[in-house]
Write a protein that holds these residues in place. Structure first.
Motif, PDB file in Angstrom:
ATOM      1  N   VAL A  35      40.343  37.865  32.123  1.00  0.00           N
ATOM      2  CA  VAL A  35      39.821  39.189  32.487  1.00  0.00           C
ATOM      3  C   VAL A  35      38.305  39.211  32.417  1.00  0.00           C
ATOM      4  CG1 VAL A  35      39.742  41.622  31.801  1.00  0.00           C
ATOM      5  CG2 VAL A  35      41.930  40.424  31.827  1.00  0.00           C
ATOM      6  N   GLU A  36      37.725  38.508  31.466  1.00  0.00           N
ATOM      7  CA  GLU A  36      36.270  38.541  31.271  1.00  0.00           C
ATOM      8  C   GLU A  36      35.533  37.575  32.177  1.00  0.00           C
ATOM      9  OE1 GLU A  36      35.210  40.960  29.585  1.00  0.00           O
ATOM     10  OE2 GLU A  36      37.217  41.482  28.857  1.00  0.00           O
ATOM     11  N   VAL A  37      36.230  36.873  33.064  1.00  0.00           N
ATOM     12  CA  VAL A  37      35.587  35.937  33.987  1.00  0.00           C
ATOM     13  C   VAL A  37      35.173  36.684  35.246  1.00  0.00           C
ATOM     14  CG1 VAL A  37      35.898  33.867  35.391  1.00  0.00           C
ATOM     15  CG2 VAL A  37      36.899  33.981  33.094  1.00  0.00           C
ATOM     16  N   GLY A  38      33.865  36.795  35.487  1.00  0.00           N
ATOM     17  CA  GLY A  38      33.378  37.482  36.685  1.00  0.00           C
ATOM     18  C   GLY A  38      33.575  38.984  36.609  1.00  0.00           C
ATOM     19  N   ASP A  39      33.895  39.604  37.742  1.00  0.00           N
ATOM     20  CA  ASP A  39      34.127  41.045  37.844  1.00  0.00           C
ATOM     21  C   ASP A  39      35.468  41.369  37.190  1.00  0.00           C
ATOM     22  OD1 ASP A  39      34.622  43.662  38.542  1.00  0.00           O
ATOM     23  OD2 ASP A  39      34.107  43.412  40.655  1.00  0.00           O
ATOM     24  N   ARG A  40      35.438  42.212  36.141  1.00  0.00           N
ATOM     25  CA  ARG A  40      36.663  42.523  35.412  1.00  0.00           C
ATOM     26  C   ARG A  40      37.688  43.247  36.285  1.00  0.00           C
ATOM     27  NH1 ARG A  40      36.867  45.746  31.750  1.00  0.00           N
ATOM     28  NH2 ARG A  40      38.050  44.639  30.139  1.00  0.00           N
ATOM     29  N   TRP A  41      37.237  43.875  37.364  1.00  0.00           N
ATOM     30  CA  TRP A  41      38.145  44.646  38.212  1.00  0.00           C
ATOM     31  C   TRP A  41      38.566  43.877  39.463  1.00  0.00           C
ATOM     32  CZ3 TRP A  41      40.634  48.479  36.136  1.00  0.00           C
ATOM     33  CH2 TRP A  41      40.076  49.086  34.998  1.00  0.00           C
ATOM     34  N   GLN A  42      38.338  42.578  39.441  1.00  0.00           N
ATOM     35  CA  GLN A  42      38.868  41.677  40.454  1.00  0.00           C
ATOM     36  C   GLN A  42      39.633  40.561  39.733  1.00  0.00           C
ATOM     37  OE1 GLN A  42      38.600  41.997  43.840  1.00  0.00           O
ATOM     38  NE2 GLN A  42      37.463  43.916  43.601  1.00  0.00           N
ATOM     39  N   HIS A  43      40.693  40.089  40.334  1.00  0.00           N
ATOM     40  CA  HIS A  43      41.405  38.972  39.736  1.00  0.00           C
ATOM     41  C   HIS A  43      40.564  37.700  39.874  1.00  0.00           C
ATOM     42  CE1 HIS A  43      44.816  41.762  40.371  1.00  0.00           C
ATOM     43  NE2 HIS A  43      45.301  41.192  39.295  1.00  0.00           N
ATOM     44  N   PRO A 176      42.696  45.833  42.649  1.00  0.00           N
ATOM     45  CA  PRO A 176      42.125  45.748  44.001  1.00  0.00           C
ATOM     46  C   PRO A 176      43.188  45.639  45.090  1.00  0.00           C
ATOM     47  CG  PRO A 176      41.813  43.688  42.791  1.00  0.00           C
ATOM     48  CD  PRO A 176      42.287  44.704  41.802  1.00  0.00           C
ATOM     49  N   ARG A 177      44.416  45.299  44.718  1.00  0.00           N
ATOM     50  CA  ARG A 177      45.490  45.206  45.709  1.00  0.00           C
ATOM     51  C   ARG A 177      46.205  46.539  45.916  1.00  0.00           C
ATOM     52  NH1 ARG A 177      48.912  41.018  42.552  1.00  0.00           N
ATOM     53  NH2 ARG A 177      48.261  42.535  40.988  1.00  0.00           N
ATOM     54  N   CYS A 178      45.842  47.576  45.144  1.00  0.00           N
ATOM     55  CA  CYS A 178      46.503  48.875  45.260  1.00  0.00           C
ATOM     56  C   CYS A 178      46.073  49.537  46.566  1.00  0.00           C
ATOM     57  CB  CYS A 178      46.154  49.769  44.076  1.00  0.00           C
ATOM     58  SG  CYS A 178      47.011  51.367  44.119  1.00  0.00           S
ATOM     59  N   ALA A 179      47.012  49.682  47.498  1.00  0.00           N
ATOM     60  CA  ALA A 179      46.683  50.141  48.843  1.00  0.00           C
ATOM     61  C   ALA A 179      47.164  51.535  49.155  1.00  0.00           C
ATOM     62  CB  ALA A 179      47.270  49.168  49.875  1.00  0.00           C
ATOM     63  N   VAL A 180      48.074  52.088  48.327  1.00  0.00           N
ATOM     64  CA  VAL A 180      48.668  53.378  48.691  1.00  0.00           C
ATOM     65  C   VAL A 180      49.027  54.146  47.428  1.00  0.00           C
ATOM     66  CG1 VAL A 180      50.999  52.371  48.866  1.00  0.00           C
ATOM     67  CG2 VAL A 180      50.467  54.492  50.102  1.00  0.00           C
ATOM     68  N   TYR A 181      48.856  55.469  47.511  1.00  0.00           N
ATOM     69  CA  TYR A 181      49.246  56.372  46.426  1.00  0.00           C
ATOM     70  C   TYR A 181      50.378  57.279  46.911  1.00  0.00           C
ATOM     71  CZ  TYR A 181      44.348  55.446  44.971  1.00  0.00           C
ATOM     72  OH  TYR A 181      43.143  54.871  44.636  1.00  0.00           O
ATOM     73  N   ILE A 182      51.323  57.553  46.024  1.00  0.00           N
ATOM     74  CA  ILE A 182      52.250  58.668  46.215  1.00  0.00           C
ATOM     75  C   ILE A 182      51.793  59.760  45.257  1.00  0.00           C
ATOM     76  CG2 ILE A 182      54.614  59.472  45.982  1.00  0.00           C
ATOM     77  CD1 ILE A 182      55.571  56.729  46.808  1.00  0.00           C
ATOM     78  N   VAL A 183      51.468  60.928  45.795  1.00  0.00           N
ATOM     79  CA  VAL A 183      50.772  61.956  45.034  1.00  0.00           C
ATOM     80  C   VAL A 183      51.625  63.224  44.949  1.00  0.00           C
ATOM     81  CG1 VAL A 183      48.612  63.237  44.784  1.00  0.00           C
ATOM     82  CG2 VAL A 183      48.614  61.028  45.960  1.00  0.00           C
ATOM     83  N   MET A 184      51.792  63.717  43.730  1.00  0.00           N
ATOM     84  CA  MET A 184      52.445  65.011  43.507  1.00  0.00           C
ATOM     85  C   MET A 184      51.390  66.095  43.681  1.00  0.00           C
ATOM     86  SD  MET A 184      55.496  66.259  42.525  1.00  0.00           S
ATOM     87  CE  MET A 184      56.365  67.394  41.432  1.00  0.00           C
ATOM     88  N   ASP A 220      40.929  49.973  25.305  1.00  0.00           N
ATOM     89  CA  ASP A 220      41.105  48.918  26.308  1.00  0.00           C
ATOM     90  C   ASP A 220      41.298  49.560  27.674  1.00  0.00           C
ATOM     91  OD1 ASP A 220      41.715  46.713  27.831  1.00  0.00           O
ATOM     92  OD2 ASP A 220      43.546  46.182  26.748  1.00  0.00           O
ATOM     93  N   ASP A 221      40.467  49.181  28.638  1.00  0.00           N
ATOM     94  CA  ASP A 221      40.591  49.768  29.977  1.00  0.00           C
ATOM     95  C   ASP A 221      41.649  49.066  30.833  1.00  0.00           C
ATOM     96  OD1 ASP A 221      39.396  47.389  30.708  1.00  0.00           O
ATOM     97  OD2 ASP A 221      37.493  48.273  31.307  1.00  0.00           O
ATOM     98  N   GLU A 222      42.276  48.038  30.288  1.00  0.00           N
ATOM     99  CA  GLU A 222      43.371  47.330  30.932  1.00  0.00           C
ATOM    100  C   GLU A 222      43.015  46.829  32.329  1.00  0.00           C
ATOM    101  OE1 GLU A 222      47.254  49.054  30.560  1.00  0.00           O
ATOM    102  OE2 GLU A 222      47.059  49.269  28.382  1.00  0.00           O
ATOM    103  N   ALA A 223      41.763  46.381  32.488  1.00  0.00           N
ATOM    104  CA  ALA A 223      41.366  45.738  33.743  1.00  0.00           C
ATOM    105  C   ALA A 223      42.159  44.438  33.905  1.00  0.00           C
ATOM    106  CB  ALA A 223      39.864  45.446  33.704  1.00  0.00           C
ATOM    107  N   PRO A 224      42.429  44.049  35.156  1.00  0.00           N
ATOM    108  CA  PRO A 224      42.079  44.704  36.422  1.00  0.00           C
ATOM    109  C   PRO A 224      43.140  45.677  36.934  1.00  0.00           C
ATOM    110  CG  PRO A 224      42.987  42.547  36.864  1.00  0.00           C
ATOM    111  CD  PRO A 224      43.003  42.707  35.366  1.00  0.00           C
ATOM    112  N   HIS A 225      44.116  46.021  36.101  1.00  0.00           N
ATOM    113  CA  HIS A 225      45.189  46.927  36.524  1.00  0.00           C
ATOM    114  C   HIS A 225      44.720  48.376  36.393  1.00  0.00           C
ATOM    115  CE1 HIS A 225      49.331  47.730  37.551  1.00  0.00           C
ATOM    116  NE2 HIS A 225      49.530  48.455  36.466  1.00  0.00           N
ATOM    117  N   GLY A 226      44.494  48.807  35.164  1.00  0.00           N
ATOM    118  CA  GLY A 226      43.834  50.080  34.937  1.00  0.00           C
ATOM    119  C   GLY A 226      44.687  51.317  35.119  1.00  0.00           C
ATOM    120  N   HIS A 227      44.214  52.387  34.474  1.00  0.00           N
ATOM    121  CA  HIS A 227      44.802  53.731  34.624  1.00  0.00           C
ATOM    122  C   HIS A 227      43.636  54.638  35.021  1.00  0.00           C
ATOM    123  CE1 HIS A 227      48.243  52.182  32.274  1.00  0.00           C
ATOM    124  NE2 HIS A 227      47.323  51.653  31.512  1.00  0.00           N
TER     125      HIS A 227
END
Length: 406
Positions: A35-43, A176-184, A220-227
């Motif tokens: 997770v700490e290698v490079g951009d934390r929000w990219q795999h 970064p692979r999250c492409a779509v949301y289902i929204v209430m 913990d921000d749980e990168a790169p998955h995240g909430h």
């Protein structure tokens, strides 16, 4: 009440169990170090290699999309519960088999309620493990445990709906692979309370969507998955993206959340088993005051209580799964509420005892226990906090004794 496995399911489970134990769990620690290698929000390249390698092995072995009858597995809820338990033993396991939340629930929504266009654009790549998705429900400014409070506005404007408001704890939206949301969303303030909300499909790259921050889970921000905490400002979505019809959000959510809660609970049982295994090995390997830790203090009692609590919680989960398989969601609901309370509670208690057995190492990155503890404590809030589910259990119980609405 049959709580066992068919021969076909038993063979599949042997494959899943072996893969989790021998190939997936040993890679968890390395994945987290990356997770700490490079951009934390990219795999990182190595994270991608680990994930895609495991997914390819699962696909090749026919251990893919096990939750879905459309894949030809035809597993009952009871049978799939055993698979979910094994997947709970390793962080990477659910995604390795394309059985990870919230994607399984979202895929079920697309299968049941999506248009052919939605299924081609979103369901097919989700089933293939090519993209990820997020489910956006809770909000920062209302008590979302009462979902009728959900207030993100959804207003019809010509051929579009316009969305305004904020959501948070959008699990997986940082990926970064999250492409779509289902929204209430709240599509009206008129009529019955449970017919004022809808669900709508929103591409993640739609203009007007702003990721404000990643929510931290015990630091913990749980990168790169995240909430993620997300703001919608005049976000325009085609009217065709409305699922099932305006005002039918609760109908969809109940169909989505029931099975998902069982999956969460059985994964929690898997985590408890992992914690108990670590606790037992530690209690035999380490000595203090001239004795193995197992023989000190009340450690025999802790180990015995953990085993008994796990067995009871597992049986309760399987009963809830069996109730779901009978085809009456209303009858199954109190049982699902019971396991949604008990499974995370038991798993959290067992994990906490394992942490105690490890001492300072138990709260460090050198064991999976600290991360597991944080996840389980969070699970006591996700998909409805304990108090809400206890309320549902009590109301169901009291209905045996009164005809009045409680």
């Amino acid at each position: 009440m049959m709580l066992g496995l068919s021969p076909h399911a038993a063979t599949l489970l042997e494959g899943v169990t072996a893969m989790v134990r021998d190939e997936i769990a040993p890679l968890d620690a390395e994945y987290f170090r990356e997770v700490e290698v490079g951009d934390r929000w990219q795999h990182s390249p190595r994270q991608t290699e680990i994930l895609e390698g495991l997914k390819e092995k699962a696909r090749t072995r026919g251990l893919w999309n096990l939750w879905s009858s459309h894949e030809g597995h035809q597993l009952s809820t009871v049978e799939y519960a055993y698979f979910a338990e094994q997947m709970g033993r390793a962080h990477l396991a659910p995604e390795s088999f394309n059985c990870n939340a919230p994607d399984t629930g979202n895929m079920e929504v697309f299968q049941k309620y999506g248009t052919p266009e939605m299924q081609e654009r979103w369901l097919a790549p989700l089933l293939a493990g090519k993209i990820r998705s997020a489910y956006l429900m809770t909000e920062p400014d209302v008590a979302s445990s009462d979902a009728t409070n959900i207030s993100l506005s959804c207003v019809r404007d010509g051929d579009d709906y316009v969305l305004n408001g904020e959501k948070w704890w959008a699990t997986g939206a940082g990926d970064p692979r999250c492409a779509v949301y289902i929204v209430m969303v709240r599509s009206t303030r008129d009529g019955p309370r449970h017919q004022q909300h809808s669900m709508i499909v929103v591409p993640a790259d739609t203009p007007g969507i702003e990721k404000l921050r990643a929510m931290q889970v015990y630091g913990d921000d749980e990168a790169p998955h995240g909430h993620m905490h997300i703001r919608f400002t005049d976000v325009r979505v085609p009217a065709a993206n409305m699922l099932l019809g305006q005002g039918r959000g609760f109908e969809i959510s109940q169909g989505r959340l029931g099975p998902g809660r069982i999956h969460h609970a059985m994964r929690a049982i898997g985590m408890a088993e992992r914690a108990l295994e670590l606790m037992c090995r530690r209690s035999l390997d380490r000595e203090a005051f001239g004795k193995p830790l197992a023989q000190l203090g009340a450690n025999f009692d802790h180990i015995a209580n953990a085993r008994m609590q796990i067995e009871q919680a597992r049986l309760l989960c399987l009963k809830a799964a069996w109730m779901m398989d009978q085809g009456d969601p209303r009858a199954a609901a109190p049982w699902i509420s019971q396991i949604k309370v008990e499974a995370p509670r038991v798993a959290l208690e067992v994990t906490d005892q394992a942490v105690q057995m490890f001492g300072a190492q138990g709260i460090s990155q050198d064991t999976p226990l600290a991360r597991q503890w944080a996840h389980l404590r969070t699970l006591r809030l996700a998909d409805g906090p304990d108090a809400v589910h206890r309320r549902q259990v009590a109301r169901a119980e009291l209905r045996h004794y009164t005809q009045e609405k409680i």
